[in-house]
Every structure is written in structure tokens, then in C-alpha cells.
Design an enzyme around this catalytic site. Structure first.
Site, PDB file in Angstrom:
ATOM      1  N   ASP A   1      25.196  38.582   7.088  1.00 27.12           N
ATOM      2  CA  ASP A   1      24.403  37.538   6.404  1.00 27.12           C
ATOM      3  C   ASP A   1      23.454  38.064   5.332  1.00 27.12           C
ATOM      4  O   ASP A   1      22.312  37.569   5.214  1.00 27.12           O
ATOM      5  CB  ASP A   1      23.623  36.703   7.438  1.00 27.12           C
ATOM      6  CG  ASP A   1      24.544  35.985   8.411  1.00 27.12           C
ATOM      7  OD1 ASP A   1      25.775  36.112   8.294  1.00 27.12           O
ATOM      8  OD2 ASP A   1      24.029  35.297   9.310  1.00 27.12           O
TER       9      ASP A   1
ATOM     10  N   GLU B   1      26.451  33.077   6.891  1.00 29.22           N
ATOM     11  CA  GLU B   1      26.152  31.854   7.644  1.00 29.22           C
ATOM     12  C   GLU B   1      26.079  30.685   6.663  1.00 29.22           C
ATOM     13  O   GLU B   1      25.455  30.807   5.602  1.00 29.22           O
ATOM     14  CB  GLU B   1      24.799  31.975   8.365  1.00 29.22           C
ATOM     15  CG  GLU B   1      24.434  30.708   9.141  1.00 29.22           C
ATOM     16  CD  GLU B   1      23.056  30.760   9.809  1.00 29.22           C
ATOM     17  OE1 GLU B   1      22.506  31.862   9.985  1.00 29.22           O
ATOM     18  OE2 GLU B   1      22.540  29.680  10.136  1.00 29.22           O
TER      19      GLU B   1
ATOM     20  N   LYS C   1      30.812  31.817   8.915  1.00 29.84           N
ATOM     21  CA  LYS C   1      30.505  31.293  10.251  1.00 29.84           C
ATOM     22  C   LYS C   1      29.480  30.175  10.117  1.00 29.84           C
ATOM     23  O   LYS C   1      28.613  30.225   9.235  1.00 29.84           O
ATOM     24  CB  LYS C   1      29.973  32.408  11.154  1.00 29.84           C
ATOM     25  CG  LYS C   1      28.679  33.025  10.636  1.00 29.84           C
ATOM     26  CD  LYS C   1      28.309  34.281  11.386  1.00 29.84           C
ATOM     27  CE  LYS C   1      27.014  34.874  10.878  1.00 29.84           C
ATOM     28  NZ  LYS C   1      25.800  34.110  11.170  1.00 29.84           N
TER      29      LYS C   1
ATOM     30  N   THR D   1      19.224  38.176  10.278  1.00 33.48           N
ATOM     31  CA  THR D   1      17.985  38.738  10.726  1.00 33.48           C
ATOM     32  C   THR D   1      18.191  39.371  12.113  1.00 33.48           C
ATOM     33  O   THR D   1      18.985  38.883  12.911  1.00 33.48           O
ATOM     34  CB  THR D   1      16.884  37.658  10.805  1.00 33.48           C
ATOM     35  OG1 THR D   1      17.315  36.606  11.692  1.00 33.48           O
ATOM     36  CG2 THR D   1      16.589  37.072   9.458  1.00 33.48           C
ATOM     37  N   THR D   2      17.407  40.427  12.361  1.00 32.61           N
ATOM     38  CA  THR D   2      17.614  41.242  13.567  1.00 32.61           C
ATOM     39  C   THR D   2      17.605  40.405  14.838  1.00 32.61           C
ATOM     40  O   THR D   2      18.452  40.572  15.713  1.00 32.61           O
ATOM     41  CB  THR D   2      16.495  42.293  13.681  1.00 32.61           C
ATOM     42  OG1 THR D   2      16.149  42.755  12.390  1.00 32.61           O
ATOM     43  CG2 THR D   2      16.925  43.454  14.561  1.00 32.61           C
ATOM     44  N   ASP D   3      16.622  39.514  14.925  1.00 32.68           N
ATOM     45  CA  ASP D   3      16.431  38.795  16.188  1.00 32.68           C
ATOM     46  C   ASP D   3      17.295  37.546  16.298  1.00 32.68           C
ATOM     47  O   ASP D   3      17.354  36.927  17.369  1.00 32.68           O
ATOM     48  CB  ASP D   3      14.951  38.410  16.359  1.00 32.68           C
ATOM     49  CG  ASP D   3      14.401  37.662  15.149  1.00 32.68           C
ATOM     50  OD1 ASP D   3      14.918  37.861  14.035  1.00 32.68           O
ATOM     51  OD2 ASP D   3      13.457  36.869  15.321  1.00 32.68           O
ATOM     52  N   VAL D   4      17.938  37.162  15.212  1.00 28.33           N
ATOM     53  CA  VAL D   4      18.721  35.908  15.262  1.00 28.33           C
ATOM     54  C   VAL D   4      20.223  36.244  15.133  1.00 28.33           C
ATOM     55  O   VAL D   4      20.883  36.520  16.125  1.00 28.33           O
ATOM     56  CB  VAL D   4      18.239  34.900  14.195  1.00 28.33           C
ATOM     57  CG1 VAL D   4      18.981  33.575  14.339  1.00 28.33           C
ATOM     58  CG2 VAL D   4      16.732  34.658  14.345  1.00 28.33           C
ATOM     59  N   CYS D   5      20.760  36.259  13.917  1.00 19.41           N
ATOM     60  CA  CYS D   5      22.211  36.431  13.789  1.00 19.41           C
ATOM     61  C   CYS D   5      22.691  37.812  14.222  1.00 19.41           C
ATOM     62  O   CYS D   5      23.744  37.941  14.849  1.00 19.41           O
ATOM     63  CB  CYS D   5      22.650  36.130  12.357  1.00 19.41           C
ATOM     64  SG  CYS D   5      22.483  34.370  11.983  1.00 19.41           S
TER      65      CYS D   5
ATOM     66  N   GLN E   1      17.860  48.862  30.049  1.00 21.30           N
ATOM     67  CA  GLN E   1      18.938  48.988  31.053  1.00 21.30           C
ATOM     68  C   GLN E   1      19.995  50.011  30.628  1.00 21.30           C
ATOM     69  O   GLN E   1      21.192  49.824  30.854  1.00 21.30           O
ATOM     70  CB  GLN E   1      19.612  47.632  31.301  1.00 21.30           C
ATOM     71  CG  GLN E   1      18.674  46.562  31.811  1.00 21.30           C
ATOM     72  CD  GLN E   1      19.356  45.217  32.009  1.00 21.30           C
ATOM     73  OE1 GLN E   1      20.499  45.152  32.447  1.00 21.30           O
ATOM     74  NE2 GLN E   1      18.660  44.148  31.679  1.00 21.30           N
TER      75      GLN E   1
HETATM   76  C1  C5J Z   1      20.368  34.664  10.417  1.00 18.11           C
HETATM   77  C2  C5J Z   1      18.763  32.863  10.665  1.00 18.11           C
HETATM   78  N1  C5J Z   1      21.317  35.078   9.625  1.00 18.11           N
HETATM   79  N2  C5J Z   1      17.746  33.664  10.931  1.00 18.11           N
HETATM   80  N3  C5J Z   1      19.998  33.336  10.349  1.00 18.11           N
HETATM   81  O1  C5J Z   1      19.784  35.427  11.153  1.00 18.11           O
HETATM   82  O2  C5J Z   1      18.594  31.660  10.674  1.00 18.11           O
END
Ligand code: C5J
Length: 288
Positions: A79, A127, A189, A218-222, A262
């Protein structure tokens, strides 16, 4: 109950075989600190075997190595779209600091330069939604409208390049610096993850991929969602921690740390330099 579970008698042999392989690999790890490429599972290497140093594995403070077959490895750039790191894109409209996500651009560029010309496959994801928003959940669009002060998914922000997160719009596309070149794969996607909302799993299987080197935003999301999905399907995942960024630095740090829990609950973590060093030392014509 005993009768119903009789099938377990038949499965016992497979379980024992698997546990023998695990015991062997664990013994080898003790000696070499290497998560070795399992030829018993995937067959002999098609490309070259090479190792990448990974950090905090199996415990924080430890160093280990992940071994992969270059021809069965994919570099994922997730993304890297204007919408997530460019002016007047989706992340900008939500009011986040663009420098946090844009920080990933240079390291990803360096990795692309290193892997292009090797047999490591390159896969980019984007995305976004169909122009009619038929694949955009109502709650996702609603929340984006609220946080964007009236400008959400499907809308054109002031001075924007087009409709936010809509396929075909200039802001939805990959930034020029990291634009795919012929021979690379682009996966579109509709979700934060990819395995449930794109053909990525079929593509990875068709390419024979076993190991994923992961970057993007982004690291924490996609990035996290895709890494978790891939890990559940048995792909060996390693995140390049400097080649990724989140809209919040604390979230970035937590996302990187959580991968390492873990003994590597979602895979491993390294950085672009260590990966590039491994590529240069093992996969370049000049190297061997
Ligand atoms: C992605 C978002 N690519 N943060 N999307 O992480 O909405």
C-alpha cells in the site's frame, strides 16, 4: 465420545512424523541459531539458499537467522500509495503526520534496487474500492467521513488528486518512487488484509512462495493484518522494520514488538540494511 474420535488413531502417524521434523529443526536451531529452510517440506532449493539476521528471536536480546530460498521468496511492498503517504491523500485528510508513513519510502526503494535483477519476486499491493463503492463496507466509509470532517472514502478532498481510496484515481495509485516495473505483480485488495479480499494467496501459491519479506504502510493496520494472515497460512514472514511506518509512532513500536512475542508469534523482524546485505552477499552475479 471415544468412538467419535477414532480417526485420531489414523492421524497419529502424521503427527509423529511432523513432531520428529520439529524436534530435528529445533535441535539444528540450538546449534546454528537458524530457522533453516525445510527441504523435507518444500523440496530442494530452486534458487539460492541465503540467511537473513533477525532480531530478538527467540527472546528479546537474542539474534537468530532465517534461511530462505531466493526463488521461493517474495518481497512485499504494501500500500505505498499516495493515499497513505502523500499530500491530500486519505491519511493526510485524516490529519496524521505524513512523515511517519513517508519514512518507509527510502528503505523500500533501497530494497527494490537490491532485489530487482535477482530471482526474488516483487509484489505490490494497493488498498482501494470500486468506483461504485460496491465493495466498501458502510461502516468503513462512514467512519472515514467522520474522521475526515466530511471528506471520506469516495470523496475528493480540497486540492486532492481524485476520490479517496477509489481504484483508478491518481491518489489511489502507488507513488512514483516505488512504482512497479514490468515483471512485478500488483495485487488490488478491498480490505486491510489481502487474503480474504484479493487473489494474493493464489498468486503466492502459483509462484511457489514460502517466505515473505514484508514492507509498507501502515505497520499496525494493513502490514500487520497481511502478516498475520500469511503467518496463519504457514508463510515464513519477516518484517523490515525501517521499511514500514504507522500513523502513530507508538502504534508502530507496539506493532513491531508484538511480532516478536512468543518467540515470533507472527514471524520475525529485521531491517532493510541487513536484508540488502544478505541479498548482495548471496544473490548478486558479483557475489559468488
Ligand atoms: C493501510 C489503513 N494500508 N491504515 N490502510 O494500512 O487504513
Amino acid at each position: 465420545m471415544g468412538e467419535l474420535r477414532k480417526y485420531e488413531d489414523f492421524q497419529g502417524k502424521n503427527r509423529d512424523k511432523l513432531l520428529d521434523r520439529v524436534a530435528e529443526a529445533a535441535e539444528l536451531f540450538k546449534e546454528t541459531k537458524t530457522l533453516a529452510f525445510p527441504t523435507w517440506l518444500y523440496g530442494e532449493p530452486i534458487g539460492r539458499l541465503f540467511k537473513v539476521e533477525v532480531e530478538d528471536a527467540p527472546n528479546f536480546g537474542d539474534t537468530a537467522y532465517l534461511e530462505m530460498d531466493s526463488a521461493r521468496t517474495a518481497f512485499l511492498s504494501i500500500d505505498m500509495q499516495v493515499d497513505f503517504c502523500g499530500k491530500n491523500g486519505y491519511v493526510d485528510v485524516m490529519g496524521y503526520d505524513l512523515s511517519l508513513t513517508a519514512a518507509a519510502i527510502k528503505p523500500i526503494k533501497n530494497v527494490l534496487n537490491a532485489v530487482r535483477g535477482t530471482d526474488i519476486k516483487v509484489i505490490h499491493t494497493r488498498e482501494g474500492h470500486e468506483p461504485d463503492l460496491s465493495d466498501a463496507p458502510f461502516n468503513k466509509v462512514l467512519r472515514s467521513k467522520i474522521i475526515g470532517n466530511g471528506v471520506g472514502i469516495g470523496d475528493v478532498p480540497a486540492n486532492g488528486l481524485g476520490r479517496l481510496l477509489v481504484r483508478g484515481q491518481a491518489n489511489w495509485d502507488i507513488i512514483d518512487e516505488l512504482y512497479p516495473i514490468p515483471g512485478e505483480t500488483v495485487v488490488d485488495k478491498a480490505g486491510k488484509g489481502a487474503f480474504g479480499s484479493s487473489t494474493i494467496h493464489m498468486i503466492l501459491k502459483n509462484l511457489g512462495i514460502t517466505h515473505l519479506v514484508i514492507s509498507g504502510i501502515t505497520t499496525d493496520v494493513c502490514v500487520h493484518t497481511i502478516m498475520r494472515e500469511a503467518n496463519d497460512f504457514g508463510y515464513w514472514c519477516v518484517l523490515l522494520k525501517d521499511a514500514t511506518g504507522a500513523t502513530d509512532y507508538g502504534n508502530y513500536e507496539a506493532a513491531v514488538k508484538s511480532i516478536k512475542m512468543q518467540g515470533g508469534v507472527f514471524g520475525n523482524v529485521t531491517d532493510s540494511q541487513r536484508f540488502i546485505q544478505a541479498v548482495d552477499a548471496n544473490l548478486k552475479a558479483s557475489c559468488c
